[in-house]
Write a protein that holds these residues in place. Structure first.
Motif, short mmCIF file in Angstrom:
data_model
loop_
_atom_site.label_atom_id
_atom_site.label_comp_id
_atom_site.label_asym_id
_atom_site.label_seq_id
_atom_site.Cartn_x
_atom_site.Cartn_y
_atom_site.Cartn_z
N ARG A 187 36.41 41.50 24.42
CA ARG A 187 35.37 41.32 25.43
C ARG A 187 35.94 40.74 26.73
O ARG A 187 35.28 40.72 27.75
CB ARG A 187 34.23 40.46 24.89
N HIS A 188 37.19 40.27 26.69
CA HIS A 188 37.76 39.70 27.92
C HIS A 188 38.44 40.78 28.75
O HIS A 188 39.09 41.66 28.21
CB HIS A 188 38.78 38.62 27.59
N PRO A 189 38.31 40.69 30.07
CA PRO A 189 39.01 41.65 30.92
C PRO A 189 40.52 41.49 30.80
O PRO A 189 41.01 40.42 30.43
CB PRO A 189 38.53 41.31 32.33
N VAL A 190 41.23 42.55 31.08
CA VAL A 190 42.69 42.50 31.08
C VAL A 190 43.15 42.05 32.46
O VAL A 190 42.78 42.66 33.47
CB VAL A 190 43.27 43.89 30.76
N ARG A 191 43.92 40.99 32.50
CA ARG A 191 44.41 40.50 33.79
C ARG A 191 45.79 41.10 34.04
O ARG A 191 46.58 41.25 33.12
CB ARG A 191 44.47 38.97 33.77
N PHE A 192 46.06 41.45 35.27
CA PHE A 192 47.36 42.06 35.54
C PHE A 192 47.87 41.71 36.94
O PHE A 192 47.11 41.25 37.80
CB PHE A 192 47.30 43.58 35.34
N VAL A 193 49.17 41.92 37.12
CA VAL A 193 49.79 41.64 38.41
C VAL A 193 49.51 42.82 39.33
O VAL A 193 49.79 43.96 38.98
CB VAL A 193 51.32 41.47 38.24
N SER A 194 48.95 42.55 40.48
CA SER A 194 48.63 43.63 41.40
C SER A 194 49.92 44.32 41.85
O SER A 194 50.89 43.65 42.21
CB SER A 194 47.86 43.06 42.60
N PRO A 195 49.96 45.67 41.80
CA PRO A 195 51.18 46.38 42.20
C PRO A 195 51.58 46.05 43.64
O PRO A 195 52.76 45.96 43.95
CB PRO A 195 50.80 47.85 42.07
N LYS A 196 50.59 45.86 44.51
CA LYS A 196 50.91 45.54 45.91
C LYS A 196 51.62 44.19 46.02
O LYS A 196 52.58 44.03 46.77
CB LYS A 196 49.62 45.51 46.75
N LEU A 197 51.13 43.21 45.23
CA LEU A 197 51.76 41.90 45.23
C LEU A 197 53.18 41.99 44.66
O LEU A 197 54.13 41.46 45.24
CB LEU A 197 50.92 40.91 44.41
N PRO A 244 46.54 30.77 39.30
CA PRO A 244 47.51 29.98 38.53
C PRO A 244 48.72 30.78 38.06
O PRO A 244 49.74 30.21 37.70
CB PRO A 244 46.70 29.48 37.33
N ASP A 245 48.59 32.11 38.01
CA ASP A 245 49.74 32.94 37.63
C ASP A 245 49.73 34.18 38.53
O ASP A 245 48.89 34.30 39.42
CB ASP A 245 49.71 33.29 36.14
N PHE A 246 50.66 35.12 38.28
CA PHE A 246 50.74 36.27 39.18
C PHE A 246 49.69 37.34 38.87
O PHE A 246 49.61 38.35 39.56
CB PHE A 246 52.16 36.86 39.15
N CYS A 247 48.91 37.13 37.81
CA CYS A 247 47.85 38.10 37.47
C CYS A 247 46.65 37.86 38.38
O CYS A 247 45.69 37.18 38.00
CB CYS A 247 47.42 37.96 36.02
N THR A 248 46.72 38.38 39.57
CA THR A 248 45.65 38.12 40.54
C THR A 248 44.51 39.12 40.41
O THR A 248 43.52 39.01 41.09
CB THR A 248 46.20 38.17 41.98
#
Ligand SMILES: [Zn+2]
Length: 490
Positions: free
Chosen positions: A330-340, A315-319
């Protein structure tokens, strides 16, 4: 004798609709053929709101359709599969060809023909989003439909009326913003047209079963470009809180810790942007990279309008995500993949090289969205010398709407629930989609671009820019040709 011209005008616009015909399908089909061949015909489609078959008549009626002793002279669509054999096609396929000219639209079946989009929708699902459509068929009535209406019911309060409406259909009808919405009923009811979210008007008609005392037939002309307000029109009857869309903003902002909050609601196999979807509009795809791809936008704002889309259904760029280093989170950190991020950057640079006059990039990312994409819109020739004013125009309009813009156009840690737009040679603007900007409307950026490019918002609605598949193919082929020398994936 009919002239070719009048034949053509009827053939492109008229549609015929019947209520449930399962009590006597052969007679109903003969009736439709007669009407189609009569003074008001021919019609472009014959829609049955409800059942054609029952368990008792299926073998006989289907046999007659297959051997041609009963034939339908025009494309027929129906929406209730009762009586159909339980096989994989009728269980799993959205659109099923039953016999020549006879098509079944399964629970959420959606079909785009050359000149209209028809969508079936089934009550009871809060999570199912419906794309804009021309004709919507639902199994139940929207619960708030009678609100603001002055039309009395023929049968004011029958048991059927009390059980035949469903609140989820309010949201479905709102999302779909159809020109015509039909649903089956014991009694006929036609509501006054009401304003919909597409800036047009929805007409709702409840049709009684074929052959009874209540009206079971309806004919209409689809005027897709009609934005005029009918004299008896009302405001939209659906209440604000019925809108499923507003939930995610609230949820994401509150961060209530529900892991399901970020679960995409539409499966990749049904997603218009997933390359794995067998019904993907493949003719629009321009270039495919490792992490993302580029496709022409459907209903483009102007020629050259494309989208940059991560291949991953997200749903967003944090793949990607990693465990938080803060033990209290307790939640993981979501982030934009550098390759993307890198590949999207390469596409942007290639597009800027292809359009030296400049490109506007914008995206709306929502944690509860479906499949994120970035719009890339080239600046039209006549606006290139003026492009430094575009950012100021957006800022002025955003202030008028009361939107709060982020400082320095920056997204800080949470890269979701935001709108971001990047202009040629000036800083981006970011608006967070949270409680501070409750009125932000996803159609806002495109409408503003249309206003600034063309002086009016007409092309701000993609449906006003829709093309036939042949036109789409031609336009996409043109982009492919132009992009070829800039395409780093080749
Ligand atoms: Zn997808």
């Amino acid at each position: 004798m009919r002239t070719t011209a009048s034949f053509h005008s009827y053939a492109t616009n008229h549609r015929l609709v019947f209520g449930d015909i399962s009590s006597d399908p052969k007679t109903a089909i003969a009736k439709a053929n007669t009407i189609n061949g009569g003074k008001n015909g021919p019609f472009r489609a014959f829609i049955v709101v409800g059942k054609v078959f029952t368990k008792n008549n299926f073998e006989e009626v289907n046999g007659a359709l297959q051997d041609g002793s009963v034939s339908v002279d025009l494309p027929m669509f129906f929406t209730d599969g009762e009586g159909l054999p339980e096989d994989s096609a009728t269980n799993q396929t959205d659109v099923v060809d039953i016999a020549p000219n006879v098509t079944f639209l399964n629970q959420w079946g959606r079909l785009m023909t050359d000149d209209f989009i028809i969508q079936n929708a089934t009550s009871g699902s809060n999570d199912r989003k419906t794309a804009p459509t021309d004709i919507l068929i639902t199994d139940k009535w929207p619960s708030n439909l009678p609100r603001l209406s002055k039309v009395g019911f023929a049968v004011p309060q029958t048991a059927e009326r009390a059980t035949n409406n469903d609140k989820t259909i309010d949201a479905t009808s709102k999302d779909a913003s159809p020109l015509y919405h039909f649903s089956g009923s014991e009694s006929f009811w036609e509501r006054e047209p009401f304003a919909n979210e597409a800036g047009k008007h929805t007409r709702f008609i409840g049709l009684a079963p074929f052959g009874g005392k209540q009206r079971w037939h309806y004919a209409f002309t689809l005027k897709k470009d009609d934005t005029s307000t009918p004299v008896n029109a009302t405001e939209c009857p659906y209440l604000k809180e019925d809108k499923v869309e507003e939930e995610p903003l609230k949820r994401a902002n509150e961060d209530d810790g529900d892991p399901m909050a970020k679960k995409p609601r539409i499966a990749p196999s049904d997603c218009f942007l997933c390359l794995s979807n067998p019904n993907l509009a493949a003719h629009l795809v321009v270039s495919i990279g490792q992490e993302s791809y580029m496709a022409m936008a459907k209903g483009p704002l102007l020629p050259g309008h494309v989208m940059l889309i991560p291949i991953k259904h997200n749903p967003d760029f944090c793949t990607e995500s990693r465990p938080s280093t803060n033990p209290r989170h307790r939640h993981p950190v979501r982030f934009v993949s550098p390759k993307l991020a890198l590949e999207l950057r390469k596409y942007q640079i290639a597009l800027k090289q292809m359009h030296p006059g400049g490109v506007v990039f914008y995206e709306i990312a929502k944690a509860k969205g479906v499949h994120v994409h970035q719009q890339a819109v080239p600046i039209p020739q006549e606006k290139i010398n003026n492009v430094e004013n575009l950012r100021e125009f957006f800022i002025k309009e955003a202030k008028e709407c009361g939107f709060r813009m982020e400082n320095n156009g920056e997204l800080r840690d949470d890269q979701t629930n935001y709108f971001r737009i990047e202009f040629p040679n000036s800083d981006p603007i970011v608006i967070k989609l949270n409680r501070q900007n409750p009125k932000f409307d996803v159609t806002w950026p495109r409408k503003l671009l249309a206003q600034w490019f063309f002086g009016n918002k007409e092309r701000g609605d993609w449906r006003n820019c829709s093309q036939t598949e042949a036109e789409e193919t031609e336009a996409a082929d043109k982009i492919k040709g132009d992009f070829e020398t800039f395409d780093f994936t080749r």
